[in-house]
Design a protein around this motif. Structure first.
Motif, short mmCIF file in Angstrom:
data_model
loop_
_atom_site.label_atom_id
_atom_site.label_comp_id
_atom_site.label_asym_id
_atom_site.label_seq_id
_atom_site.Cartn_x
_atom_site.Cartn_y
_atom_site.Cartn_z
N ASP A 1 0.81 -1.25 -0.11
CA ASP A 1 -0.06 0.01 0.09
C ASP A 1 0.62 1.36 0.01
OD1 ASP A 1 -2.46 -0.95 0.05
OD2 ASP A 1 -2.94 -0.76 1.88
N PRO B 1 2.23 3.49 -1.85
CA PRO B 1 1.83 4.69 -2.50
C PRO B 1 0.70 5.44 -1.99
CG PRO B 1 2.41 2.94 -4.15
CD PRO B 1 2.31 2.31 -2.83
N VAL B 2 -0.27 4.65 -1.44
CA VAL B 2 -1.61 5.37 -0.76
C VAL B 2 -1.53 5.33 0.64
CG1 VAL B 2 -2.91 4.84 -2.80
CG2 VAL B 2 -2.82 3.13 -0.89
N LYS C 1 -11.47 -2.07 5.05
CA LYS C 1 -10.52 -0.93 5.07
C LYS C 1 -10.99 0.28 4.26
CE LYS C 1 -6.47 -1.48 2.35
NZ LYS C 1 -4.64 -1.70 2.44
N PRO C 2 -10.57 1.51 4.44
CA PRO C 2 -10.13 1.92 5.73
C PRO C 2 -11.40 2.01 6.74
CG PRO C 2 -10.24 3.63 4.17
CD PRO C 2 -10.88 2.56 3.50
N ASP D 1 -6.22 0.70 9.56
CA ASP D 1 -6.12 -0.14 8.29
C ASP D 1 -5.50 -1.50 8.88
OD1 ASP D 1 -5.32 -1.56 6.16
OD2 ASP D 1 -5.27 0.19 5.14
N ARG E 1 -2.83 -3.49 7.39
CA ARG E 1 -1.24 -3.10 7.34
C ARG E 1 -0.62 -3.32 9.06
NH1 ARG E 1 -2.65 2.88 5.26
NH2 ARG E 1 -3.28 2.41 3.44
N ARG F 1 -5.15 12.98 6.99
CA ARG F 1 -5.12 11.98 6.09
C ARG F 1 -4.79 12.73 4.66
NH1 ARG F 1 -6.73 6.98 5.61
NH2 ARG F 1 -8.10 6.35 3.78
N PHE F 2 -3.77 12.23 3.92
CA PHE F 2 -3.56 12.50 2.55
C PHE F 2 -2.98 13.62 2.38
CE2 PHE F 2 -6.51 8.83 1.42
CZ PHE F 2 -5.59 7.85 1.59
N ARG G 1 3.17 14.30 2.20
CA ARG G 1 4.42 13.44 2.38
C ARG G 1 5.53 14.10 3.02
NH1 ARG G 1 2.86 8.69 1.83
NH2 ARG G 1 2.00 8.01 -0.24
N TRP H 1 8.19 14.64 2.54
CA TRP H 1 9.21 15.61 1.67
C TRP H 1 8.64 16.89 1.26
CZ3 TRP H 1 8.48 10.34 0.52
CH2 TRP H 1 7.66 10.27 -0.54
N ASP H 2 7.21 16.90 1.60
CA ASP H 2 6.29 18.00 1.14
C ASP H 2 6.22 19.17 2.40
OD1 ASP H 2 5.68 17.04 -1.35
OD2 ASP H 2 3.88 16.04 -0.43
N ARG I 1 3.21 22.86 5.55
CA ARG I 1 3.15 22.84 4.14
C ARG I 1 2.36 24.17 3.61
NH1 ARG I 1 0.92 18.47 -0.15
NH2 ARG I 1 2.22 19.06 -1.87
N ASP I 2 2.89 24.67 2.68
CA ASP I 2 2.56 25.89 2.13
C ASP I 2 1.93 26.95 3.41
OD1 ASP I 2 3.06 24.89 -0.23
OD2 ASP I 2 0.97 24.00 -0.51
N VAL J 1 -2.28 7.90 -8.06
CA VAL J 1 -2.95 8.08 -7.04
C VAL J 1 -2.59 9.14 -5.90
CG1 VAL J 1 -3.30 5.52 -6.93
CG2 VAL J 1 -1.11 6.33 -5.77
N CYS K 1 0.52 9.91 -4.96
CA CYS K 1 1.30 9.39 -3.85
C CYS K 1 2.77 10.33 -3.74
CB CYS K 1 1.92 8.07 -4.38
SG CYS K 1 3.11 7.89 -5.69
N SER K 2 2.95 11.19 -4.65
CA SER K 2 4.07 12.01 -4.53
C SER K 2 5.28 11.65 -4.68
CB SER K 2 4.04 12.86 -3.18
OG SER K 2 3.67 14.00 -3.20
N LEU K 3 5.48 10.19 -5.15
CA LEU K 3 6.93 9.69 -5.19
C LEU K 3 7.66 10.36 -6.52
CD1 LEU K 3 6.17 5.90 -4.78
CD2 LEU K 3 7.54 7.47 -3.55
N ALA L 1 -2.65 15.66 -2.56
CA ALA L 1 -3.77 14.38 -2.59
C ALA L 1 -4.85 14.71 -1.88
CB ALA L 1 -3.00 13.17 -1.86
N ALA L 2 -6.01 13.90 -2.03
CA ALA L 2 -7.15 13.89 -1.63
C ALA L 2 -7.74 12.36 -1.62
CB ALA L 2 -8.31 14.84 -1.93
N GLU M 1 -7.14 4.42 -2.69
CA GLU M 1 -7.75 5.24 -1.75
C GLU M 1 -7.71 6.69 -1.98
OE1 GLU M 1 -6.95 4.32 2.61
OE2 GLU M 1 -6.32 2.46 1.66
N ARG M 2 -6.44 7.20 -2.58
CA ARG M 2 -6.30 8.71 -2.77
C ARG M 2 -6.17 8.89 -4.18
NH1 ARG M 2 -0.97 9.46 0.75
NH2 ARG M 2 -0.53 11.25 -0.37
N PRO N 1 5.01 4.45 -9.46
CA PRO N 1 4.55 2.91 -9.20
C PRO N 1 3.51 2.29 -9.96
CG PRO N 1 3.81 4.22 -7.29
CD PRO N 1 4.31 5.03 -8.05
N PHE N 2 2.89 3.31 -10.62
CA PHE N 2 1.54 2.92 -11.47
C PHE N 2 1.85 3.36 -12.94
CE2 PHE N 2 0.38 3.45 -7.08
CZ PHE N 2 -0.29 2.31 -6.76
#
Ligand code: SF4
Ligand code: SF4
Ligand code: SF4
Ligand code: SF4
Ligand code: FES
Lengths: 823, 178
Positions: free
Chosen positions: A106, A108-109, A141-142, A152, A155, A217-218, A221, A223-224, A246-247, B81, B83-85, B99-100, B112-113, B136-137
């Protein structure tokens, strides 16, 4: 139990000789002293003893045939440890492969991605390949574990951290693991949402993305975002926090572990109320009342209007200062009031001033206990306060002391405490009778008769005897954690004297590891007093040249027309002051009300003529003082929102417009002035305070603290507690959630309290009231309604209501007796 | 150290004092003629200039031009998605992802996102392709378009809608063996 003495042992880790304190777990010792990382999942020293659930930390120890869990083995002298042999490597790879069998892909998400111990360990110690091709386990989930936390279950790596936290740290006993083997999952004991004052900590504890924050949630990241360290100023505990920015928006709050302050935890208010910084209802532009309505205006107009109103009122101005004010703002306000307007009527203590001598005695550095003392003392007496409401994080510290260090916890309070079940003994007294109770305890310790005093306090004399016996037998390191309530109300000075006598009986003056620790009513109450934001003290708790009116007298003078203007610096008297009725009259009569506020709380909304936007704690710079004398520094973490301006600069500007420029060009200039002028802060600097703060009472300059009279004092016999006579005694409390920030935070709003009427089952039965019913509480023609809350632990004859809520606050009622009936 | 003019000897080489017949002629024009031989020799080879923009050189399939975001062909959902990678991989820090969360009523991506905001600042992009590698996608790939000049820097911040849109193929792709 006193602090353990550190004894060093030597051991060998990967061929290097390392010295570490005996008893420390190998995983900690290797990292801290040997610079060798042993990967862990389930272990975290701050949760308590290890359980060895995950086996990630396997190491070889010579002389022991099988590999050992590095998190669960204490270092001993002569131990020879290997963490980099092929056997260990193979074990680490195998454990990770095993853990990843059921772990979904999971990343990436997943919100943990980028700051995930599982990613880090898999990358650093894993084999890189999985041989598992079968389907993984699946859960729905979630899901929401609570309105604040998402879970979740796929995980989850079953490390037990969250469950152990709930069972052993927060002791709310809500989280459990259900089922067996691969089907195990984390849930609450009763299936209800996990709502608790400290639930958010499990988000930071979970080593994977199984428990994540819903408000975050979301959002970003790792690094952001940027981390900006500061201090939470939502309560006197002043936890050290780190804002994720962030911002120019605060997106979450994390703990910045500080053993001397918060022990690495945060309460949910501190963790989630940051949302109030970015809501629309926050005041971010100056406003002026125009035709009965507050309307946004330009800064120029607002400053001009305020300066005119103030110079017009001149010495007839009063000021109330709220606890979120920094020392710098406090000092600039005293400049504005005393030196510019010539008024001495300013106060930062709700409900009236304390004699200066007593204030000095209570704050004396020799009598000062620290926060870690709560954890290591022989006994802690919690007197007339409720830690979980008044300074939440101290509640966790007390629980830790009891659980891990054998602290004897004693409680004397009027309202049942959340800590009662952990206490060696708890005693109840009538609301507002803390003074009599402290006097009774002091008398009993001094070997004098205490029964009549105990009765005057509305307490059981046997309780007083039992507490005194426990205190006498516990040992010399005793901390009294007391609430400002003890020294509030009409008999506040007697309350302080009784407390000082009690401390004297226990020999706390100069006692290492013991002393007094106050929980004040406001975040920076201590700092504000020390920089002279009091009617009867100058900067550094010196004698005031002219003694002005205290908060209560300011209210009366406003109502009587003797004062015409009032400045409300982060203070809403209708929420903070003990009597709403007085302040309704006072504000109604005042011709000018100038408020610095972040939200349109009742007094601001109805009475303010000029409103200046208050900075949020993430936007502020300055210093604050922790109740245990730690001077801490607020750092500006984000740009000021909207048109908000620095408040210290605004206060300086106002003084300059009226004709007495304080010549403060930067905030740090004001801080430097404070460090110069307060004798016991001498030598402090912002650099010295740094990120962790510094306790002034431990420094040499503390010797220049003004001398205070020594206990024992002769006590004036306290009046007897009102006897209910068919009515009920009125007790009040301020809930942890009673704060405009909580109300404004979308995620926390569900916790913002409505009035509830706490009754004992016997009283409820007598009055024919059932749990959850609407009831009215009335006295002298005023009344308040709320939902009946029948609490088994509540003492008979007393009803408890909340204060500091916008509607139906207990401050609307005049005690001591009230009538309760169904409405 | 002071400069000593004596040490700076400048040697002057002069031509012969007298011009002198054929040798002189050759010295005067010989090299020029040799150069002209190359010039006139080129005339035989025909014209090689490409008349850009009327004519374009086809690009190789792996050419790294302007990015494209992709959707699933069957469901039409966005592959990205959020993910910001890609943003983490980008060396010039020119990708911004906010993301949202997908909801059943508002489903944008398969996970999910999803990326509520996806922007690439093409005036900063160095077309290294790291974003494509990081994804990754396979949600983002480098396309073939390189004609990206614009009169305004802010017009070079490409939004998600622009990146998702079917690009106008202005650049021919090199055929096999071309
Ligand atoms: S939810 Fe997280 S902290 Fe709790 S057991 Fe699972 S992995 Fe551990
Ligand atoms: S306990 Fe107080 S200081 Fe600590 S996080 Fe909670 S509100 Fe903030
Ligand atoms: S091609 Fe390179 S520079 Fe351009 S967006 Fe992708 S990673 Fe960034
Ligand atoms: S394009 Fe790919 S790497 Fe970038 S955010 Fe979307 S899914 Fe992630
Ligand atoms: S960290 Fe040692 S067993 Fe989990």
């Amino acid at each position: 139990m006193p602090r353990p003495v550190e004894k060093l042992v030597s051991l060998t880790i990967n061929g290097n000789e390392v010295q570490a304190p005996a008893g420390m777990m190998l995983a900690d010792a290797a990292l801290k002293y040997g610079d060798v990382e042993i990967p862990v999942f389930c272990y975290d020293a701050k949760i308590g003893p290890p359980v060895g659930a995950c086996r990630m930390c396997l190491v070889e120890i010579e002389g022991i045939p099988k590999m050992q869990a590095g998190c669960s083995v204490a270092v001993t002298d002569g131990m020879v440890v290997h963490t980099d042999t092929p056997t260990v490597k193979a074990a680490q790879e195998a454990v990770l492969e095993f853990i990843l069998i059921n772990h979904p892909l999971d990343c990436p998400v997943c919100d943990k991605g980028g700051e995930c111990p599982l990613q880090d360990n898999a990358f650093g110690w894993g084999g890189g390949l999985s041989r598992f091709i079968e389907p993984k386990r699946h859960f729905e989930k979630p899901l929401a574990l609570s309105p604040l936390i998402a879970i979740d279950r796929e995980r989850c790596i079953l490390c037990y951290r969250c469950v152990r936290y709930s069972q052993e740290v927060a002791e709310d006993f809500q989280l459990v693991l259900e089922e067996r083997g691969a089907d195990t999952f984390v849930t609450t004991f009763d299936g209800h949402p996990y709502v608790a004052p400290f639930s958010g900590n499990i988000i930071e504890l979970c080593p994977v993305g199984a428990l994540t924050s819903r408000p975050y949630r979301f959002r970003a990241r790792p690094w952001d975002i940027e981390q900006a360290g500061s201090v939470c100023t939502l309560c006197p505990a002043q936890c050290n926090v780190s804002f994720s920015v962030r911002d120019e928006r605060v997106l979450r709050v994390l703990g910045r572990d500080h053993e001397g302050v918060d022990d690495g935890w945060l309460c949910d208010k501190g963790r989630f109320a940051y949302q109030a910084i970015h809501v629309d209802q926050r005041i971010t532009a100056p406003m002026l009342r125009d035709g009965g309505q507050l309307r946004p205006v330009t800064w120029e107009i607002a400053i001009e209007a305020a300066a005119n109103l103030l110079s017009h009122a001149g010495a007839n101005t009063g000021a109330l200062v709220g606890g979120e004010t920094t020392n710098e703002e406090g000092v600039l306000l005293t400049h504005l009031m005393r030196e510019t307007l010539g008024s001495h009527d300013l106060d930062s203590r709700p409900g009236g001033a304390l004699e200066l001598e007593l204030l000095r005695a209570l704050n004396a550095p020799t009598l000062q206990a620290s926060v870690p003392d709560l954890q290591y003392a022989h006994a802690v007496l919690v007197l007339d306060c409720e830690p979980v409401d008044d300074a939440p994080i101290l509640d966790l510290r007390l629980r830790k002391g009891v659980r891990h260090h054998g602290v004897k916890l004693l409680i004397g309070s009027s309202r049942p405490s959340a800590l009662d079940e952990r206490a060696a003994h708890s005693a109840r007294f009538a609301p507002g009778c803390g003074e009599a109770f402290a006097a009774a305890l002091g008398a009993e310790l001094a070997g004098q008769p205490s029964a009549s005093l105990a009765e005057a306090a509305g307490a059981d004399p046997a309780d007083v005897v039992a507490l005194a016996t426990e205190l006498r037998e516990a040992g010399e390191e005793v901390v009294i954690l007391w609430g400002e309530r003890l020294t509030a109300g009409p008999r506040r000075n007697e309350g302080a004297r009784a407390l000082l006598n009690l401390a004297q009986e226990l020999g706390l003056d100069g006692q290492d590891g013991g002393g007094l620790l106050e929980i004040p009513s406001g975040t920076n109450s201590r700092g504000l007093r020390e920089v002279g934001v009091l009617p009867n003290a100058s900067i550094g708790l010196g004698d005031a040249a002219t003694v002005g009116r205290d908060s209560e007298q300011i209210g009366e003078a406003l109502a009587a027309g003797d004062l015409s203007a009032v400045i409300l610096l982060h203070s809403d008297p209708l929420l903070d002051q003990p009597s709403s009725a007085l302040w309704q009259r006072a504000l109604g009569k005042a011709s000018a009300v100038i408020a610095h506020a972040a939200f349109l709380t009742p007094a601001v909304l109805e009475h303010a003529n000029v409103v200046f936007p208050a900075e949020s704690y993430a936007e502020k710079e300055g210093t604050v003082v922790h109740p245990d004398s730690r001077v801490q520094r607020l750092r500006r973490s984000i740009a000021r929102q909207g048109e908000t301006r620095a408040e210290w600069a605004l206060l300086a500007e106002l003084a300059a417009r009226i004709g007495n420029d304080p010549k403060a060009l930067t905030c740090s200039m004001v801080s430097a002035r404070i460090f110069e002028q307060v004798p016991f802060y001498a030598g402090l600097s912002l650099d010295l305070i740094g990120g962790v703060g510094i306790r002034w009472s431990e420094r040499e300059a503390a010797a220049s603290f003004p001398a205070a009279p020594a206990a024992p004092f002769t006590l004036d016999p306290p009046p007897a507690a009102a006897s209910p006579n068919g009515l009920l005694r009125l007790g009040s409390f301020r809930s942890i959630w009673a704060s405009p920030d909580v109300e404004a935070s979308p995620a926390l709003a569900f916790l913002h309290p409505r009035q509830r009427v706490e009754l004992s089952p016997a009283d409820a039965e007598r009055l024919g009231i059932a749990h959850g019913e609407n009831v009215t509480v009335a006295s002298n023609g005023d009344s308040v309604t709320g939902l009946a809350h029948i609490r088994a632990a509540a003492p008979d004859g007393t009803v408890f209501l909340q204060t500091s809520i916008p509607e139906g606050s207990a401050a609307l009622l005049e005690g001591p007796l009230v009538e309760v009936k169904r409405s | 150290m002071a400069w000593d003019p004596e040490k700076d000897v400048i040697e002057v080489i002069r031509g012969p004092q007298k011009a002198g017949g054929a040798g002189g002629l050759y010295r005067a024009f010989g090299e020029t003629l040799r150069g002209l031989k190359t010039t006139f020799g080129q005339l035989r080879m025909g014209v090689d200039t490409i008349q850009y923009p009327e004519q374009k050189i086809p690009v190789y399939p792996r050419f790294r031009g302007r990015h494209q975001l992709h959707r699933f062909e069957d469901t039409g959902l966005e592959k990205c998605v959020g993910c910001s990678l890609c943003a983490a991989a980008c060396p010039s820090d020119c990708i911004r992802v906010v993301a949202a969360e997908n909801t059943p009523e508002h489903r944008v991506s398969a996970g999910e996102r999803y990326a509520a905001v996806y922007e690439i600042n093409l005036s900063r992009c160095i077309f290294c392709g790291y974003c494509e590698v990081a994804c990754p996608f396979d949600a983002i790939t480098m396309g073939h378009e390189f004609e990206l000049s614009d009169a305004n820097r802010s017009d070079l911040i490409f939004t998600k809608e622009m990146l998702l849109a079917e690009p106008i193929e202005r650049t021919p792709l090199r055929a096999e063996g071309e």
